[in-house]
Design an enzyme around this catalytic site. Structure first.
Site, short mmCIF file in Angstrom:
data_model
loop_
_atom_site.label_atom_id
_atom_site.label_comp_id
_atom_site.label_asym_id
_atom_site.label_seq_id
_atom_site.Cartn_x
_atom_site.Cartn_y
_atom_site.Cartn_z
N TYR A 11 -11.31 -5.12 10.54
CA TYR A 11 -10.10 -4.31 10.77
C TYR A 11 -9.96 -3.95 12.25
CZ TYR A 11 -7.17 -0.25 11.35
OH TYR A 11 -6.21 0.61 11.83
N LYS A 66 -7.16 -5.07 15.53
CA LYS A 66 -6.44 -4.22 16.49
C LYS A 66 -6.77 -4.63 17.92
CE LYS A 66 -4.29 -1.78 13.44
NZ LYS A 66 -2.85 -1.91 13.26
N ASN A 74 0.84 -1.21 0.00
CA ASN A 74 0.00 0.00 0.00
C ASN A 74 0.87 1.26 0.00
OD1 ASN A 74 -2.53 1.29 -0.01
ND2 ASN A 74 -2.41 1.68 2.19
N SER A 85 -5.50 1.62 17.29
CA SER A 85 -6.44 2.55 16.66
C SER A 85 -7.59 2.85 17.61
CB SER A 85 -6.98 1.86 15.40
OG SER A 85 -8.18 2.44 14.97
N LYS A 87 -5.41 -1.36 6.46
CA LYS A 87 -6.16 -0.43 7.32
C LYS A 87 -7.51 0.04 6.78
CE LYS A 87 -4.06 3.65 5.30
NZ LYS A 87 -3.50 4.96 5.47
P1 NAD Z 1 -0.23 2.61 5.25
O1 NAD Z 1 -1.00 1.62 4.49
O2 NAD Z 1 0.05 3.92 4.61
O3 NAD Z 1 1.17 1.99 5.71
C1 NAD Z 1 1.32 0.63 6.03
C2 NAD Z 1 2.56 0.13 5.30
O4 NAD Z 1 2.78 -1.23 5.63
C3 NAD Z 1 2.40 0.21 3.78
O5 NAD Z 1 3.54 0.86 3.25
C4 NAD Z 1 2.33 -1.26 3.33
O6 NAD Z 1 2.93 -1.43 2.07
C5 NAD Z 1 3.09 -1.96 4.45
N1 NAD Z 1 2.67 -3.34 4.70
C6 NAD Z 1 1.41 -3.78 4.97
N2 NAD Z 1 1.43 -5.11 5.18
C7 NAD Z 1 2.71 -5.52 5.03
C8 NAD Z 1 3.37 -6.78 5.13
N3 NAD Z 1 2.69 -7.90 5.39
N4 NAD Z 1 4.70 -6.82 4.92
C9 NAD Z 1 5.39 -5.71 4.64
N5 NAD Z 1 4.83 -4.49 4.55
C10 NAD Z 1 3.51 -4.40 4.74
O7 NAD Z 1 -0.97 2.81 6.66
P2 NAD Z 1 -0.75 3.95 7.75
O8 NAD Z 1 -1.87 4.91 7.66
O9 NAD Z 1 0.65 4.42 7.70
O10 NAD Z 1 -1.02 3.09 9.06
C11 NAD Z 1 0.06 2.55 9.80
C12 NAD Z 1 -0.51 1.76 10.96
O11 NAD Z 1 -1.33 2.61 11.76
C13 NAD Z 1 -1.41 0.59 10.57
O12 NAD Z 1 -1.16 -0.45 11.48
C14 NAD Z 1 -2.81 1.13 10.76
O13 NAD Z 1 -3.72 0.12 11.04
C15 NAD Z 1 -2.61 2.04 11.95
N6 NAD Z 1 -3.60 3.12 12.04
C16 NAD Z 1 -3.75 3.98 10.99
C17 NAD Z 1 -4.69 5.00 11.06
C18 NAD Z 1 -4.93 5.91 9.89
O14 NAD Z 1 -6.01 6.53 9.83
N7 NAD Z 1 -4.00 6.07 8.96
C19 NAD Z 1 -5.46 5.15 12.23
C20 NAD Z 1 -5.25 4.28 13.30
C21 NAD Z 1 -4.30 3.26 13.19
C1 WQD Z 2 -14.57 10.87 9.56
C2 WQD Z 2 -15.93 11.55 9.54
C3 WQD Z 2 -17.64 10.34 8.36
C4 WQD Z 2 -16.02 10.69 4.37
C5 WQD Z 2 -11.55 5.71 10.32
C6 WQD Z 2 -11.43 4.29 10.78
C7 WQD Z 2 -10.69 4.22 12.08
C8 WQD Z 2 -9.35 4.94 12.01
C9 WQD Z 2 -9.55 6.33 11.53
C10 WQD Z 2 -7.66 3.36 11.34
C11 WQD Z 2 -17.07 10.58 9.76
C12 WQD Z 2 -17.36 11.66 7.69
C13 WQD Z 2 -16.18 10.80 5.73
C14 WQD Z 2 -16.93 11.36 3.50
C15 WQD Z 2 -18.07 12.21 5.42
N1 WQD Z 2 -8.45 4.32 11.09
N2 WQD Z 2 -17.18 11.55 6.24
N3 WQD Z 2 -17.91 12.11 4.08
O1 WQD Z 2 -14.62 6.64 10.22
O2 WQD Z 2 -13.76 8.25 12.00
O3 WQD Z 2 -12.34 6.42 11.24
O4 WQD Z 2 -10.25 6.31 10.28
O5 WQD Z 2 -7.49 2.78 12.38
O6 WQD Z 2 -10.50 2.87 12.36
O7 WQD Z 2 -12.74 3.75 10.93
O8 WQD Z 2 -12.78 8.32 9.71
O9 WQD Z 2 -12.23 9.84 7.88
O10 WQD Z 2 -13.70 7.85 7.37
O11 WQD Z 2 -14.61 9.73 8.72
O12 WQD Z 2 -18.98 12.90 5.87
O13 WQD Z 2 -16.85 11.26 2.29
O14 WQD Z 2 -16.13 12.10 8.24
O15 WQD Z 2 -19.01 10.07 8.37
O16 WQD Z 2 -18.02 11.24 10.53
P1 WQD Z 2 -13.52 7.39 10.80
P2 WQD Z 2 -13.29 8.91 8.32
#
Ligand code: NAD
Ligand code: WQD
Length: 347
Positions: free
Chosen positions: A155, A159, A40, A130, A90
């Protein structure tokens, strides 16, 4: 062989991993290596990290679910003192339609990396959790010891299970020291505009959808519902700048390495503590970009929680971490990053 103390980042080419590498390179002396299979992300992210930091990163292109090749890395890299495990899938909707992909990748990779911590004596481990572990919760702000609700997606369940797996490992193996960071809604991009969240798959999250609408990749965006019991009828979330998230990892790492952790299994919320509504987020974007956003009020999105934001006391006191960026900074850097992507073909 390199004798410098090394930090292993998994998923270092990803959104949060790449920002964390930049902050680690800026503020610490550690050698940084990464594992990423680019499922990704793009290998070009490392060139951009080098452009920003002036430093080159060694990446191992390994699928962390492939234990044989993973162990070869640990046999070659003898000086790893800590691991920050970002790598995971994610996308909430994709996890609903393809649960196997999520259970397999997120859980197998975690088990493999924890087994390597034990086998190769790596004591310090940080895990990306998360706010989705809290489920649909009404007692706000949420604290780390709030009883978790039901996971709303596979998902989120990976976590919750990931957190439990790590807890069991720290009970069975007391030499393992862990910190779990529960991110709320990470948004924004590096202030240079050179790295951000790569739009490899269709955007689902609010801020990328806002910037993609503004630039014309999406014709019109939908605000999901406007009759929630909130101040303007739209859902409330705790948006947090990705660079603040990155810096929290450095604080957490230093707490583990210095041995100032209160427990071998600690959980911290990473949010600002401020609840922001969807319309407020759109308003902040319109203000900093000078553009009117093309949106309409549509139906509610199934599974959305009405409001969630974090209690930040524990991370402030125990990690010494406080967010530095406000909502305008988040929108401004997200917009700069969206504009930067127009240069992608020139890379
Ligand atoms: P991302 O997808 O941008 O980064 C994840 C990276 O891991 C990618 O570069 C992907 O290529 C690599 N990857 C995935 N599976 C792999 C595997 N099996 N082997 C090697 N590489 C692998 O995601 P991000 O937004 O940077 O998220 C990082 C972490 O934070 C994740 O664990 C995600 O669940 C968590 N998280 C993200 C958010 C968010 O909104 N971005 C929110 C809460 C938690
Ligand atoms: C935010 C708000 C939508 C898109 C997600 C994952 C959570 C974590 C963070 C990884 C909500 C509204 C969105 C659109 C909208 N990620 N919205 N129009 O759902 O809070 O959380 O990201 O761990 O696990 O579930 O984030 O950015 O999708 O939404 O109105 O086109 O924006 O309804 O209220 P969310 P989001």
């Amino acid at each position: 062989m390199n004798f410098k103390k090394t930090i292993l980042i998994t998923g270092g080419a990803g959104y949060i991993g790449s920002h964390t590498i930049i902050e680690l390179l800026k503020t610490t002396e550690f050698r940084i290596i990464s594992i990423d299979n680019f499922s990704n992300s793009s290998i070009k992210t490392y060139d951009r990290i080098e452009k920003i930091s002036g430093k080159k990163i060694t990446n191992y292109t390994i699928d962390i679910c492939d234990k044989i090749n993973l162990e070869k890395l640990f046999e070659a890299e003898k000086n790893i003192v800590g691991i920050i495990h970002f790598a995971a899938f994610k996308s909430v909707p994709e996890s609903v339609s393809n649960p196997f992909k999520y259970y397999h990748n997120n859980i197998s990779s975690l088990l493999n990396i924890l087994e390597c911590c034990l086998k190769f004596n790596i004591p310090n481990f940080i895990f990306s959790s998360s706010c989705s572990v809290y489920g649909n919760i009404s007692n706000l702000p949420v604290k780390e010891d709030t009883i978790l609700g039901k996971a709303e997606s596979p998902y989120a369940y990976t976590k919750q299970v990931g957190e439990e797996i790590i807890k069991d490992y720290t009970i069975a193996f007391p030499k393992l020291k862990t910190i779990l960071l529960r991110y709320f809604n990470p948004v924004g991009a590096h202030s240079s505009g050179l790295i951000g969240e790569l739009p490899i798959h269709k955007a689902n999250n609010l801020v990328p959808i806002i910037t993609q609408t503004a630039i014309g990749k999406i014709q019109q965006m939908t605000v999901f519902g406007s009759d929630y019991p909130t101040r303007d009828g739209t859902c409330i979330r705790d948006y947090i700048h990705v660079t603040d998230i990155a810096n929290a990892h450095i604080k957490a790492l230093m707490v583990l390495i210095n041995g100032s952790n209160k427990s071998n299994y600690s959980i911290f919320n990473l949010g600002t503590g401020n609840g922001i509504s969807v319309l407020e987020a759109i308003g902040a974007f319109e203000k900093i970009s000078g553009q009117k956003l093309n949106y309409f009020i549509g139906d509610k999105r199934p599974g959305d929680v009405i409001a969630i934001y974090s209690d930040t006391e524990k991370s402030r006191v125990e990690l010494g971490w406080e967010p530095q960026y406000n909502l305008e900074d988040m929108m401004e850097t997200a917009w700069k990053w969206e504009l930067e992507q127009l240069n992608f073909d020139k890379d």
